[in-house]
Design an enzyme around this catalytic site. Structure first.
Site, PDB file in Angstrom:
ATOM      1  N   GLU A   1       0.831  -1.208   0.000  1.00  0.00           N
ATOM      2  CA  GLU A   1       0.000   0.000   0.000  1.00  0.00           C
ATOM      3  C   GLU A   1       0.865   1.258   0.000  1.00  0.00           C
ATOM      4  OE1 GLU A   1      -0.441  -2.664   1.912  1.00  0.00           O
ATOM      5  OE2 GLU A   1      -2.282  -3.373   0.962  1.00  0.00           O
TER       6      GLU A   1
ATOM      7  N   GLU B   1      10.291 -15.343   0.222  1.00  0.00           N
ATOM      8  CA  GLU B   1      11.568 -14.675  -0.061  1.00  0.00           C
ATOM      9  C   GLU B   1      11.678 -13.592   1.001  1.00  0.00           C
ATOM     10  OE1 GLU B   1      14.038 -12.533  -0.434  1.00  0.00           O
ATOM     11  OE2 GLU B   1      13.251 -11.548  -2.226  1.00  0.00           O
TER      12      GLU B   1
ATOM     13  N   CYS C   1      16.980  -7.001  -0.951  1.00  0.00           N
ATOM     14  CA  CYS C   1      17.161  -8.216  -0.141  1.00  0.00           C
ATOM     15  C   CYS C   1      18.519  -8.870  -0.384  1.00  0.00           C
ATOM     16  CB  CYS C   1      16.027  -9.186  -0.399  1.00  0.00           C
ATOM     17  SG  CYS C   1      15.812  -9.536  -2.135  1.00  0.00           S
TER      18      CYS C   1
HETATM   19  P1  NAD Z   1       7.074  -5.295   7.642  1.00  0.00           P
HETATM   20  O1  NAD Z   1       7.685  -6.528   8.123  1.00  0.00           O
HETATM   21  O2  NAD Z   1       5.934  -4.730   8.438  1.00  0.00           O
HETATM   22  O3  NAD Z   1       6.490  -5.466   6.155  1.00  0.00           O
HETATM   23  C1  NAD Z   1       7.188  -6.074   5.098  1.00  0.00           C
HETATM   24  C2  NAD Z   1       6.196  -6.238   3.927  1.00  0.00           C
HETATM   25  O4  NAD Z   1       5.206  -7.190   4.278  1.00  0.00           O
HETATM   26  C3  NAD Z   1       5.403  -4.973   3.589  1.00  0.00           C
HETATM   27  O5  NAD Z   1       5.310  -4.885   2.187  1.00  0.00           O
HETATM   28  C4  NAD Z   1       4.033  -5.187   4.215  1.00  0.00           C
HETATM   29  O6  NAD Z   1       3.003  -4.550   3.490  1.00  0.00           O
HETATM   30  C5  NAD Z   1       3.873  -6.677   4.133  1.00  0.00           C
HETATM   31  N1  NAD Z   1       3.079  -7.273   5.211  1.00  0.00           N
HETATM   32  C6  NAD Z   1       3.196  -7.023   6.539  1.00  0.00           C
HETATM   33  N2  NAD Z   1       2.337  -7.795   7.240  1.00  0.00           N
HETATM   34  C7  NAD Z   1       1.656  -8.551   6.329  1.00  0.00           C
HETATM   35  C8  NAD Z   1       0.633  -9.548   6.427  1.00  0.00           C
HETATM   36  N3  NAD Z   1       0.187  -9.969   7.604  1.00  0.00           N
HETATM   37  N4  NAD Z   1       0.159 -10.083   5.291  1.00  0.00           N
HETATM   38  C9  NAD Z   1       0.638  -9.694   4.096  1.00  0.00           C
HETATM   39  N5  NAD Z   1       1.611  -8.782   3.922  1.00  0.00           N
HETATM   40  C10 NAD Z   1       2.109  -8.214   5.043  1.00  0.00           C
HETATM   41  O7  NAD Z   1       8.187  -4.233   7.614  1.00  0.00           O
HETATM   42  P2  NAD Z   1       8.681  -3.026   6.727  1.00  0.00           P
HETATM   43  O8  NAD Z   1       8.927  -1.893   7.649  1.00  0.00           O
HETATM   44  O9  NAD Z   1       7.829  -2.765   5.537  1.00  0.00           O
HETATM   45  O10 NAD Z   1      10.090  -3.594   6.254  1.00  0.00           O
HETATM   46  C11 NAD Z   1      11.007  -3.932   7.281  1.00  0.00           C
HETATM   47  C12 NAD Z   1      11.860  -5.071   6.926  1.00  0.00           C
HETATM   48  O11 NAD Z   1      11.252  -5.974   6.022  1.00  0.00           O
HETATM   49  C13 NAD Z   1      13.133  -4.649   6.234  1.00  0.00           C
HETATM   50  O12 NAD Z   1      14.079  -4.247   7.167  1.00  0.00           O
HETATM   51  C14 NAD Z   1      13.539  -5.900   5.515  1.00  0.00           C
HETATM   52  O13 NAD Z   1      14.244  -6.729   6.394  1.00  0.00           O
HETATM   53  C15 NAD Z   1      12.238  -6.572   5.201  1.00  0.00           C
HETATM   54  N6  NAD Z   1      11.846  -6.429   3.782  1.00  0.00           N
HETATM   55  C16 NAD Z   1      12.343  -7.333   2.928  1.00  0.00           C
HETATM   56  C17 NAD Z   1      12.039  -7.232   1.599  1.00  0.00           C
HETATM   57  C18 NAD Z   1      12.589  -8.227   0.613  1.00  0.00           C
HETATM   58  O14 NAD Z   1      12.772  -7.908  -0.539  1.00  0.00           O
HETATM   59  N7  NAD Z   1      12.817  -9.465   1.043  1.00  0.00           N
HETATM   60  C19 NAD Z   1      11.244  -6.195   1.134  1.00  0.00           C
HETATM   61  C20 NAD Z   1      10.731  -5.265   2.051  1.00  0.00           C
HETATM   62  C21 NAD Z   1      11.043  -5.409   3.393  1.00  0.00           C
END
Ligand code: NAD
Length: 477
Positions: free
Chosen positions: A177, A249, A283
């Protein structure tokens, strides 16, 4: 211009039926770009109903007919790459050239899966009984749910949409979002290419409400999530209740091993832009540099000089090499890493601070003589911080590289072929770059081990995860 934000449900572009939405911010200016609509429970159920109806038709299409539509989507994505790139830079922050490059990769990935769908081969197993045929027939697993994050808002949706559709599965996608415009623009390409109603649905909402409702419906047969480890573990538990097949992933903490016989010019040329690409929010970003004692001082001073020379600014400016981080949470996280680094008496050779107080800009940062106990050596930074530590011994550095629960990517630089072979085997990650960092291409499998996740994206393996191999034993012909 920014994208018109809409849901796409049962072949129709529209707002959520309850009228709920949230602000989308530009991370370079903190201005509101638009309103991301939220799907209601009724909207999610409609997406499921339409996907269920569309499954039979899409599954029955030949892989060649599906490929015609997917190739047209690839062509449209490429044709619209400038516009989609601008939408991406506004909502995500990365430099415009990188955004356009990402959209180009999304087009190539779609094109690649269009062709790969034609190679979902079955098998005829030599029979042990006269007159019997033992046939293995690949079939699409069913409705697939794609959950994608904000760091690659065009490529990550496409990896899941193109693979699922090529295999014959309807896909429901929920992009982040925080960067919805890129996902909307990408879905428009598939829709305009002729994907039938119900085969592809696009929703947004409160992430946990959407994923829980859809998975708990019992109608989702495959889920693919890219994001953080805690959210991945949570979703694995929700999926387990319905035995939904999963691909996860979940990020990594990628070590880079630089030996004393490495070509340091090459390492600097590869690793400095790669480290600061997308402000470190990648990542497979290189996140822990282990440099041999003999070349350590030279490496740190050259890395620092190159980091110092990076142009940081609004991604829409053609001169910018590194944009802002994608959201305010990353600033808070960088401050925490820096406080911990200072507590461990780490040497900050450049950077270390936020830039200004409007937009989420952070200085390209280099940390030297970082002890293994510092937080940054164990927790994924997901930001523009480059910690550099020393090593002397092969076994010791391999043990340090493999010490964490992460296992996504690793990199090593050496001119000794025997050592290169040993490292390729010894590094416990899903992908290893030896003297290069080219580990993410449409035709090669992208995956992690340990807590970095399981399942595959891209490559033949990335199609396979959307297929079930039905066995048919036939007699009486
Ligand atoms: P976060 O863990 O809250 O969210 C990560 C992603 O997951 C977001 O896109 C969010 O919309 C989605 N998400 C969260 N809860 C969900 C649920 N219950 N169901 C479906 N989707 C859900 O944290 P953040 O602040 O967005 O990112 C923090 C950390 O996440 C980063 O430090 C990194 O380690 C990791 N991250 C990894 C990748 C990757 O490419 N593997 C991408 C984005 C974030």
């Amino acid at each position: 211009m920014y994208e018109k934000l809409e849901l796409f449900i049962d072949g129709e572009w529209r707002q959520g039926s309850e009228g709920k939405s949230e602000d989308v911010l530009n991370p370079a200016t903190e201005e509101v770009l638009g309103q991301c609509p939220h799907a209601s429970i009724a909207d999610l159920d409609q997406a499921l109903d339409s996907a269920e109806r569309a499954f039979e038709e899409w599954k029955a299409k030949s892989s060649w007919d599906r490929a015609v539509i997917l190739k047209e989507a690839a062509r449209l994505i490429n044709e619209r790459k400038q516009e989609i790139g601008q939408i991406m830079t506004q909502e995500q922050g990365k430099p415009i050239g990188d955004s356009i490059g990402e959209v180009k990769s999304a087009s190539e990935t779609t094109e690649w899966f269009a062709e790969e769908g034609k190679r979902a081969y079955g098998r005829l197993i030599p029979s042990r009984i006269p007159g019997q045929r033992s046939m293995v027939m690949p079939e699409p697993v069913g409705i697939s749910l794609a959950l994608t994050p904000w760091n690659f808002p065009a490529l990550l949706p496409v990896r899941k949409i193109a693979a699922g559709l090529a295999a014959g599965c309807p896909v429901i996608i929920k992009p982040s979002e925080e960067t919805p415009g890129s996902g909307v623009a990408i879905v428009r390409c598939f829709v305009d290419a002729g994907v039938p109603a119900g085969v592809l649905n696009l929703v947004f909402g409160v992430p946990d409400d959407v994923s829980r409702h859809l998975i708990s419906s019992g109608r989702i047969r495959k889920m693919s999530f890219t994001g953080s480890i805690p959210v991945g573990k949570h979703l694995a538990k929700v999926a387990a209740d319905h035995l939904v097949r999963c691909t996860f992933e979940l990020g990594g903490h990628s070590p880079v091993l630089v030996f004393d016989d490495a070509n340091i010019d090459t390492v600097i040329k590869h690793m400095v832009p790669f480290k600061y690409r997308n402000s470190g929010q990648v990542c497979i970003s290189p996140t822990r540099f282990y440099v041999h004692e003999k070349v350590y001082d030279d490496f740190v001073s050259r890395f620092t000089e190159a980091a110092n020379a990076m142009q940081v600014g609004n991604g829409m400016d053609a001169k910018t090499q590194m944009g802002p981080m994608a959201n305010g949470r990353r600033i808070v996280a960088m401050e925490e890493f820096m406080q911990d680094a200072r507590d461990h008496n780490v040497e900050i050779t450049t950077g270390g601070n936020r830039i200004g107080n409007q937009g989420y800009f952070w200085e390209p940062t280099v940390l030297a003589n970082v002890p293994e106990e510092a937080m940054i050596m164990s927790k994924e930074p997901f930001g523009p911080l480059a910690p550099i530590a020393r090593f002397e011994d092969f076994d010791d550095v391999v043990a340090r590289a493999n010490r964490l629960p992460y296992g996504l990517a690793s990199y090593c630089y050496t001119s000794d072929q025997k050592r290169a072979d040993q490292l390729a085997e010894a590094l416990d990650t899903g992908m290893v770059g030896v003297n290069n960092f080219m580990i993410s291409m449409p035709e090669t499998p992208f995956s992690g081990v340990k807590e970095s996740g399981y399942g595959y994206e891209s490559g033949a393996e990335g199609l396979e995860v959307y297929l079930h191999h039905k066995f048919v034993s036939q007699t009486g012909m």
